[in-house]
Design a protein around this motif. Structure first.
Motif, PDB file in Angstrom:
ATOM      1  N   ILE A  14      14.008 178.557  86.234  1.00 56.62           N
ATOM      2  CA  ILE A  14      13.938 177.242  86.878  1.00 56.62           C
ATOM      3  C   ILE A  14      12.973 176.398  86.055  1.00 56.62           C
ATOM      4  CG2 ILE A  14      13.117 175.965  88.895  1.00 56.62           C
ATOM      5  CD1 ILE A  14      14.072 178.232  90.628  1.00 56.62           C
ATOM      6  N   THR A  15      13.352 175.171  85.751  1.00 54.24           N
ATOM      7  CA  THR A  15      12.452 174.308  84.990  1.00 54.24           C
ATOM      8  C   THR A  15      12.099 173.068  85.799  1.00 54.24           C
ATOM      9  OG1 THR A  15      14.207 173.043  83.881  1.00 54.24           O
ATOM     10  CG2 THR A  15      13.481 175.070  82.810  1.00 54.24           C
TER      11      THR A  15
ATOM     12  N   THR B 119       9.238 179.639  85.969  1.00 54.57           N
ATOM     13  CA  THR B 119       9.148 178.191  86.050  1.00 54.57           C
ATOM     14  C   THR B 119       8.592 177.673  84.740  1.00 54.57           C
ATOM     15  OG1 THR B 119       8.770 178.271  88.424  1.00 54.57           O
ATOM     16  CG2 THR B 119       8.183 176.241  87.303  1.00 54.57           C
ATOM     17  N   LEU B 120       9.360 176.871  84.054  1.00 56.22           N
ATOM     18  CA  LEU B 120       8.965 176.358  82.746  1.00 56.22           C
ATOM     19  C   LEU B 120       8.674 174.872  82.860  1.00 56.22           C
ATOM     20  CD1 LEU B 120       8.955 176.957  79.568  1.00 56.22           C
ATOM     21  CD2 LEU B 120      11.224 175.953  79.614  1.00 56.22           C
ATOM     22  N   TRP B 121       7.451 174.480  82.517  1.00 58.52           N
ATOM     23  CA  TRP B 121       7.100 173.054  82.579  1.00 58.52           C
ATOM     24  C   TRP B 121       7.375 172.423  81.223  1.00 58.52           C
ATOM     25  CZ3 TRP B 121       2.868 170.172  80.407  1.00 58.52           C
ATOM     26  CH2 TRP B 121       2.821 168.848  80.874  1.00 58.52           C
ATOM     27  N   LYS B 122       8.652 172.273  80.854  1.00 57.30           N
ATOM     28  CA  LYS B 122       9.051 171.705  79.564  1.00 57.30           C
ATOM     29  C   LYS B 122       8.119 172.205  78.477  1.00 57.30           C
ATOM     30  CE  LYS B 122      11.644 167.972  79.121  1.00 57.30           C
ATOM     31  NZ  LYS B 122      11.957 166.573  78.884  1.00 57.30           N
TER      32      LYS B 122
ATOM     33  N   TYR C 110       4.822 165.544  70.911  1.00 53.90           N
ATOM     34  CA  TYR C 110       4.449 166.427  72.027  1.00 53.90           C
ATOM     35  C   TYR C 110       5.639 166.603  72.965  1.00 53.90           C
ATOM     36  CZ  TYR C 110       1.876 167.606  76.371  1.00 53.90           C
ATOM     37  OH  TYR C 110       1.425 168.166  77.524  1.00 53.90           O
ATOM     38  N   PHE C 111       6.306 165.486  73.291  1.00 53.52           N
ATOM     39  CA  PHE C 111       7.432 165.533  74.209  1.00 53.52           C
ATOM     40  C   PHE C 111       8.686 166.058  73.530  1.00 53.52           C
ATOM     41  CE2 PHE C 111       4.612 162.159  75.803  1.00 53.52           C
ATOM     42  CZ  PHE C 111       4.291 162.726  77.031  1.00 53.52           C
ATOM     43  N   VAL C 112       8.843 165.758  72.249  1.00 53.57           N
ATOM     44  CA  VAL C 112       9.972 166.302  71.501  1.00 53.57           C
ATOM     45  C   VAL C 112       9.893 167.823  71.475  1.00 53.57           C
ATOM     46  CG1 VAL C 112      11.051 166.466  69.218  1.00 53.57           C
ATOM     47  CG2 VAL C 112      10.286 164.246  70.077  1.00 53.57           C
ATOM     48  N   GLY C 113       8.694 168.334  71.238  1.00 50.21           N
ATOM     49  CA  GLY C 113       8.495 169.775  71.195  1.00 50.21           C
ATOM     50  C   GLY C 113       8.849 170.439  72.509  1.00 50.21           C
ATOM     51  N   LYS C 114       8.469 169.818  73.603  1.00 54.63           N
ATOM     52  CA  LYS C 114       8.777 170.368  74.919  1.00 54.63           C
ATOM     53  C   LYS C 114      10.286 170.386  75.168  1.00 54.63           C
ATOM     54  CE  LYS C 114       4.488 169.063  77.221  1.00 54.63           C
ATOM     55  NZ  LYS C 114       4.178 170.377  77.759  1.00 54.63           N
ATOM     56  N   THR C 115      10.952 169.298  74.804  1.00 49.77           N
ATOM     57  CA  THR C 115      12.396 169.211  75.022  1.00 49.77           C
ATOM     58  C   THR C 115      13.135 170.277  74.229  1.00 49.77           C
ATOM     59  OG1 THR C 115      12.228 166.839  75.428  1.00 49.77           O
ATOM     60  CG2 THR C 115      14.407 167.699  74.871  1.00 49.77           C
TER      61      THR C 115
ATOM     62  N   ALA D 236      15.938 175.691  74.147  1.00 45.27           N
ATOM     63  CA  ALA D 236      15.991 177.059  73.641  1.00 45.27           C
ATOM     64  C   ALA D 236      15.823 178.072  74.772  1.00 45.27           C
ATOM     65  CB  ALA D 236      14.908 177.264  72.584  1.00 45.27           C
ATOM     66  N   ALA D 237      14.956 177.752  75.730  1.00 44.95           N
ATOM     67  CA  ALA D 237      14.721 178.654  76.855  1.00 44.95           C
ATOM     68  C   ALA D 237      15.974 178.813  77.711  1.00 44.95           C
ATOM     69  CB  ALA D 237      13.563 178.138  77.709  1.00 44.95           C
ATOM     70  N   TRP D 238      16.686 177.701  77.944  1.00 45.17           N
ATOM     71  CA  TRP D 238      17.908 177.767  78.740  1.00 45.17           C
ATOM     72  C   TRP D 238      18.973 178.605  78.041  1.00 45.17           C
ATOM     73  CZ3 TRP D 238      18.509 177.367  83.583  1.00 45.17           C
ATOM     74  CH2 TRP D 238      17.721 176.483  84.338  1.00 45.17           C
ATOM     75  N   GLU D 239      19.086 178.429  76.753  1.00 44.48           N
ATOM     76  CA  GLU D 239      20.072 179.208  76.008  1.00 44.48           C
ATOM     77  C   GLU D 239      19.736 180.692  76.079  1.00 44.48           C
ATOM     78  OE1 GLU D 239      19.880 177.520  72.125  1.00 44.48           O
ATOM     79  OE2 GLU D 239      21.093 175.744  72.651  1.00 44.48           O
TER      80      GLU D 239
END
Length: 273
Positions: A127-128, A65-68, A104-109, A114-117
């Motif tokens: 799952i995110t 589980t990835l919280w962005k 902060y939010f740009v970094g998470k996005t 990258a994680a999905w790829e």
């Protein structure tokens, strides 16, 4: 694995990265209360994220589980992760929040993309969860960015006002419950928005003014139209899976969510006017 998800913790072991953070600390506490064994890790905010760390995750039965959030440095936490039934990755890129809240939010996005790829290329069960502004009491020694946002009208932190003009929020308890719900639910898949409240800065101002008249909270904001309407963020996918918000908008307004953060700041002596 799917059968176990339906019966709560039952002694299962999970790893929580970023356990010293706002969400991570609450998640660890909630998991322990529900009978999980928890392996917790603490992230060095100066480390640069590397997606290749995901190679260390076991391929079979992993539920990440990835919280962005950003991906951990390669090889940083090999031992805590191996042998776990699931991994909750809730570390946050604090180097962004201290300099530029928007980055902060740009970094998470960018990290989530990258994680999905990487998950697709390596067969990971990913799952995110995309929560809106996470509000509520906190047990960390310092104030998280979202808490700074929730008290910005009281502290007169005008730099943060634009992020409250038309915003969405969710209680930290509901975010943690959603993480665990998706881990335990066999049909969970993909991305989930976790957001219970949508509001404008005027909605927040009105609610907090009624709750805390002693703070003389501003009610007028330069260049902001008072007829502004909130923009919702739909949690339909999460709700359709059977999840229910404890702090729902029918019973709690956004000021109710913020009040718990305000009271925590007061108790910790962190509310500087």
């Amino acid at each position: 694995m799917e059968e176990e998800r339906e019966h709560g913790g039952s002694g299962r072991t999970v790893c929580v990265t970023g356990a010293s953070g706002f969400i991570g600390s609450w998640l660890v506490m909630t998991l322990l209360q529900r009978g999980y064994h928890v392996r917790a890790t603490v992230r060095d905010p100066d480390n640069k994220s590397k997606v290749s760390h995901l190679l260390d995750l076991p391929k079979a039965g992993t539920h990440l589980t990835l919280w962005k959030a950003d991906i951990m440095e390669e090889g940083s936490f090999d031992d805590p992760i191996h042998g776990c039934d699931g991994v909750f990755h809730v570390a946050t890129p604090t180097e962004f929040s201290s300099k530029d809240p928007e980055m902060y939010f740009v970094g998470k996005t960018m990290a989530e993309k990258a994680a999905w790829e990487f998950a697709e290329e390596n067969g990971l069960d990913l799952i995110t969860i995309q929560p809106s502004i996470v509000i509520g009491p906190f047990i960390t020694p310092s104030k998280p960015l979202s808490i700074e946002l929730s008290i910005a009208l009281i502290t007169r932190n005008e730099r943060l006002y634009p992020m409250l003009t038309r915003a969405r929020a969710v209680h930290v308890v509901d975010v943690c419950n959603a993480h665990i719900y998706l881990l335990e639910h066999p049909q969970a898949k993909g991305r989930y928005i976790c957001s219970s409240h949508c509001f404008t800065i005027f909605d927040l101002s009105k609610s907090l003014s009624q709750k805390y008249p002693e703070f003389n909270i501003p009610t007028k904001f330069e260049s902001v139209d008072e007829s502004l309407k909130p923009i919702p963020a739909s949690s339909k996918k999460l709700l359709d899976l059977g999840f229910k918000f404890k702090y729902n908008s029918d019973e709690y307004d956004v000021g109710d969510l913020c009040s718990e953060a305000i009271e925590t700041c007061r108790e910790k002596g962190m509310l500087k006017l």
